[in-house]
Design an enzyme around this catalytic site. Structure first.
Site, PDB file in Angstrom:
ATOM      1  N   TYR A   1     -11.578  12.612  -6.919  1.00  0.00           N
ATOM      2  CA  TYR A   1     -11.309  11.852  -5.700  1.00  0.00           C
ATOM      3  C   TYR A   1     -12.422  12.142  -4.684  1.00  0.00           C
ATOM      4  CZ  TYR A   1      -7.066  10.651  -8.083  1.00  0.00           C
ATOM      5  OH  TYR A   1      -6.190  10.159  -9.013  1.00  0.00           O
TER       6      TYR A   1
ATOM      7  N   GLN B   1      -0.152  18.033  -0.032  1.00  0.00           N
ATOM      8  CA  GLN B   1      -1.489  17.824  -0.597  1.00  0.00           C
ATOM      9  C   GLN B   1      -2.172  16.651   0.108  1.00  0.00           C
ATOM     10  OE1 GLN B   1      -2.337  16.294  -4.622  1.00  0.00           O
ATOM     11  NE2 GLN B   1      -3.556  18.124  -4.997  1.00  0.00           N
TER      12      GLN B   1
ATOM     13  N   GLY C   1       3.471  21.266 -13.761  1.00  0.00           N
ATOM     14  CA  GLY C   1       3.706  19.896 -13.317  1.00  0.00           C
ATOM     15  C   GLY C   1       4.850  19.269 -14.078  1.00  0.00           C
ATOM     16  N   ARG C   2       4.525  18.727 -15.254  1.00  0.00           N
ATOM     17  CA  ARG C   2       5.508  17.936 -16.007  1.00  0.00           C
ATOM     18  C   ARG C   2       6.853  18.613 -16.216  1.00  0.00           C
ATOM     19  NH1 ARG C   2       1.019  16.666 -20.323  1.00  0.00           N
ATOM     20  NH2 ARG C   2       0.391  18.675 -19.449  1.00  0.00           N
TER      21      ARG C   2
HETATM   22  C1  LIG Z   1       3.176  12.228 -13.069  1.00  0.00           C
HETATM   23  C2  LIG Z   1       2.004  13.088 -12.640  1.00  0.00           C
HETATM   24  C3  LIG Z   1       1.440  12.911 -11.391  1.00  0.00           C
HETATM   25  C4  LIG Z   1       0.391  13.746 -10.955  1.00  0.00           C
HETATM   26  N1  LIG Z   1      -0.091  13.610  -9.682  1.00  0.00           N
HETATM   27  C5  LIG Z   1      -0.976  14.516  -9.192  1.00  0.00           C
HETATM   28  C6  LIG Z   1      -1.316  14.515  -7.815  1.00  0.00           C
HETATM   29  O1  LIG Z   1      -0.794  13.738  -7.003  1.00  0.00           O
HETATM   30  N2  LIG Z   1      -2.235  15.436  -7.393  1.00  0.00           N
HETATM   31  C7  LIG Z   1      -2.824  16.327  -8.261  1.00  0.00           C
HETATM   32  O2  LIG Z   1      -3.651  17.139  -7.829  1.00  0.00           O
HETATM   33  N3  LIG Z   1      -2.487  16.363  -9.567  1.00  0.00           N
HETATM   34  C8  LIG Z   1      -1.564  15.496 -10.046  1.00  0.00           C
HETATM   35  N4  LIG Z   1      -1.153  15.578 -11.357  1.00  0.00           N
HETATM   36  C9  LIG Z   1      -1.665  16.671 -12.218  1.00  0.00           C
HETATM   37  C10 LIG Z   1      -0.679  17.854 -12.194  1.00  0.00           C
HETATM   38  O3  LIG Z   1      -0.656  18.475 -10.923  1.00  0.00           O
HETATM   39  C11 LIG Z   1      -1.066  18.921 -13.241  1.00  0.00           C
HETATM   40  O4  LIG Z   1      -2.412  19.282 -13.020  1.00  0.00           O
HETATM   41  C12 LIG Z   1      -0.914  18.416 -14.666  1.00  0.00           C
HETATM   42  O5  LIG Z   1       0.351  17.789 -14.860  1.00  0.00           O
HETATM   43  C13 LIG Z   1      -1.066  19.566 -15.680  1.00  0.00           C
HETATM   44  O6  LIG Z   1      -0.050  20.538 -15.486  1.00  0.00           O
HETATM   45  P1  LIG Z   1       1.197  20.621 -16.509  1.00  0.00           P
HETATM   46  O7  LIG Z   1       0.603  20.790 -17.882  1.00  0.00           O
HETATM   47  O8  LIG Z   1       2.008  21.802 -16.062  1.00  0.00           O
HETATM   48  O9  LIG Z   1       1.945  19.319 -16.376  1.00  0.00           O
HETATM   49  C14 LIG Z   1      -0.126  14.740 -11.821  1.00  0.00           C
HETATM   50  C15 LIG Z   1       0.432  14.882 -13.098  1.00  0.00           C
HETATM   51  C16 LIG Z   1       1.487  14.087 -13.509  1.00  0.00           C
HETATM   52  C17 LIG Z   1       2.097  14.309 -14.876  1.00  0.00           C
END
Ligand SMILES: Cc1cc2nc3c(=O)[nH]c(=O)nc-3n(C[C@H](O)[C@H](O)[C@H](O)COP(=O)(O)O)c2cc1C
Length: 378
Positions: A182, A102, A321-322
Site C-alpha cells: 500500500y 490500523q 488472522g484467519r
Molecule cells: C480476510 C482477510 C483480511 C485481511 N485484511 C488485512 C488488513 O486489513 N490489513 C492487514 O495488514 N492485513 C490484512 N490481512 C492479512 C492478515 O492480517 C494476516 O497477515 C494473514 O491472514 C496471515 O495470518 P494468518 O495465517 O494467521 O491468517 C487480511 C487477511 C485476511 C484473511
C-alpha cells in the site's frame, strides 16, 4: 507445552500496555462498512467477542477518502465514523481487551471506481499487476497518477488528523500500515518509487514520506502507542522483486523506526496467507534484532510455532488472522486445546452479520463442534 501452561498465553507488558496474553488478533478487512465508510453497529459485537486477544488490531481503516481502495472499507476521517468506532472500542474495553486502529492509504492499489472516475495516487505512475475488487466484481488495475511534491505533506497531515480521530474514538493506540504494497510501502520500494524529488531516488529519500507519517502519528499518540506493520518478503501485487536491495532497505527502515522509539514492529513473515518461505538473502531474525521495541510475528502461526519462537527469543507477540474469523474465543480454545472452526471464504469480505459476528463461542457449542455460523442453524 500446549494449553494453559503455555507462556504465549500468559500476561505480558509491552511499553505501558498490560496485555492479558501474547496473542494479537491480526488486522482483517471484512468489508462491512457503508458507502460513507461507517462501520456497522454489529462490528461492536464482532470486536467485543474477540476481546480475549491480548491485543486486537482492527481491519485497515482509510485515513481519507483519497486513501480508499476497496468497497465497504471503513474510514476515520468523519465524525460519524468516529462515533461508530467508539462503539467498537467501548465493547472491547468493557470485556477487558485492548484495541489499536490500523491506519491505511492504499495508494495505487485502488481503482477510479472508488474515486468518482479520478485516478488513484502513488509515488510514481506505475501500474500494479493484476486486478482489484470493485463494487461489481474484479477489474484491471490502472496506471495511477504520480503525486505532486506539494501533495505529499498534505497526506502526512491526513495521517495526523486520522490519528487524532482514532484517539477521540477511544483506541489504545494505532498501527501504521506500511505492508502489502500500500502507499507507504510503495514509497519505500524502488520498483514503485521512481521519483526525482526529495521523496525518491536514494534510500533515505524513499523513507522520507513513511517516516514523516510515523512522526506525525507519534506527535498525536506518543511513540509508545504507535506500532507499524511491514512485509519485507511480500511480492504483492506480483512484481518480483519489489525491491532491488530488500535487506538493506528494511535494515535502514527498521533502524530509523527504532530510533523513533516505536512500541512495536508487526512483521509479516513470508507472503501473507500464502507461505512462510523467505528468500535466503533475507534474514528476518537479524532484521528483527535491529529493532529495540517489541516484535509481533505473523503469518500462518500455530501455538506450537509461537512457543518455539518465544523460547528462542525471536518474537514477543504473535498475531493470528484467519483463526479469529470463526473462533471468537480463539485464545480460550488454545488454552484448552479445543478444535478450531474454519470460516468459509464467502464470509471473509462483504455481507452482513452472518459469518461475522454470529460465530458461537465454545460454551454455546455444548460439545457439538459446529463450524457454521449460528444463523445457519436457525
Ligand atoms: C480476510 C482477510 C483480511 C485481511 N485484511 C488485512 C488488513 O486489513 N490489513 C492487514 O495488514 N492485513 C490484512 N490481512 C492479512 C492478515 O492480517 C494476516 O497477515 C494473514 O491472514 C496471515 O495470518 P494468518 O495465517 O494467521 O491468517 C487480511 C487477511 C485476511 C484473511
Amino acid at each position: 507445552m500446549a494449553g494453559s501452561t503455555s507462556l504465549v498465553l500468559q500476561p505480558v507488558t509491552i511499553g505501558d500496555l498490560q496485555l492479558s496474553n501474547r496473542i494479537v488478533m491480526a488486522p482483517m478487512t471484512r468489508s462491512r462498512a457503508d458507502d460513507a465508510g461507517v462501520i456497522p453497529e454489529y462490528a461492536a459485537d464482532y470486536y467485543g467477542q474477540r476481546a480475549q486477544a491480548g491485543l486486537i488490531v482492527t481491519e485497515a481503516t482509510n485515513i481519507s477518502a483519497q486513501g480508499r481502495g476497496y468497497p465497504r472499507t471503513p474510514g476515520i476521517w468523519s465524525d460519524e465514523q468516529v462515533t461508530a468506532w467508539r462503539r467498537v472500542t467501548t465493547a472491547v474495553h468493557q470485556r477487558g481487551g485492548k484495541i489499536f486502529l490500523q491506519l491505511w492509504h492504499t495508494g495505487r492499489m485502488s481503482h477510479p471506481d472508488m474515486h468518482g472516475g479520478a485516478l488513484p495516487v502513488a509515488p510514481s505512475a506505475i501500474r500494479p499487476l493484476g486486478q482489484i475488487r470493485v463494487g461489481d466484481g474484479m477489474k484491471d488495475f490502472v496506471t495511477p497518477r504520480a503525486l505532486e511534491t506539494d501533495e505529499i505533506p498534505r497526506i502526512v497531515e491526513d495521517y495526523r488528523r486520522a490519528a487524532d480521530k482514532a484517539k477521540r474514538a477511544g483506541f489504545d493506540g494505532v498501527e501504521v500500515h506500511s505492508a502489502n504494497n500500500y502507499l507507504l510501502e510503495q514509497f519505500v520500494r524502488d520498483s514503485t518509487n521512481r521519483r526525482g524529488d526529495q521523496y525518491g531516488g536514494t534510500l533515505s529519500n524513499r523513507l522520507r514520506f513513511p517516516l514523516d507519517v510515523v512522526r506525525a502519528v507519534i506527535d498525536v499518540w506518543g511513540a509508545k502507542r504507535v506500532g507499524i506493520r511491514i512485509s519485507p518478503v511480500t511480492t504483492t501485487p506480483g512484481e518480483t522483486p519489489l525491491d532491488s536491495h530488500t535487506e538493506n532497505t528494511f535494515a535502514s527502515y527498521i533502524d530509523e523506526l527504532s530510533k523513533l522509539g516505536l512500541l512495536y514492529v508487526h512483521g509479516i513473515e513470508g507472503i501473507t496467507q500464502q507461505s512462510r518461505d523467505t528468500p535466503a538473502s533475507l534474514n528476518i531474525a537479524a532484521l528483527r534484532r535491529r529493532f529495540a521495541g517489541a516484535y509481533i510475528a505473523n503469518n500462518q502461526y500455530t501455538l506450537e510455532l509461537a512457543e518455539k519462537a518465544l523460547a528462542a527469543g525471536d518474537a514477543d507477540l504473535f498475531s493470528f488472522g484467519r483463526p479469529f474469523i470463526a473462533n471468537p474465543d480463539f485464545v480460550e480454545r488454545l488454552r484448552v486445546g479445543a478444535p478450531l472452526a474454519d470460516a468459509p471464504k464467502q464470509y471473509w469480505y462483504g455481507g452482513d452479520a452472518t459469518g461475522y459476528s454470529d460465530w458461537p463461542p465454545m460454551v454455546a457449542l455444548r460439545g457439538n463442534q459446529r463450524s457454521e455460523p449460528l444463523v445457519n442453524q436457525q
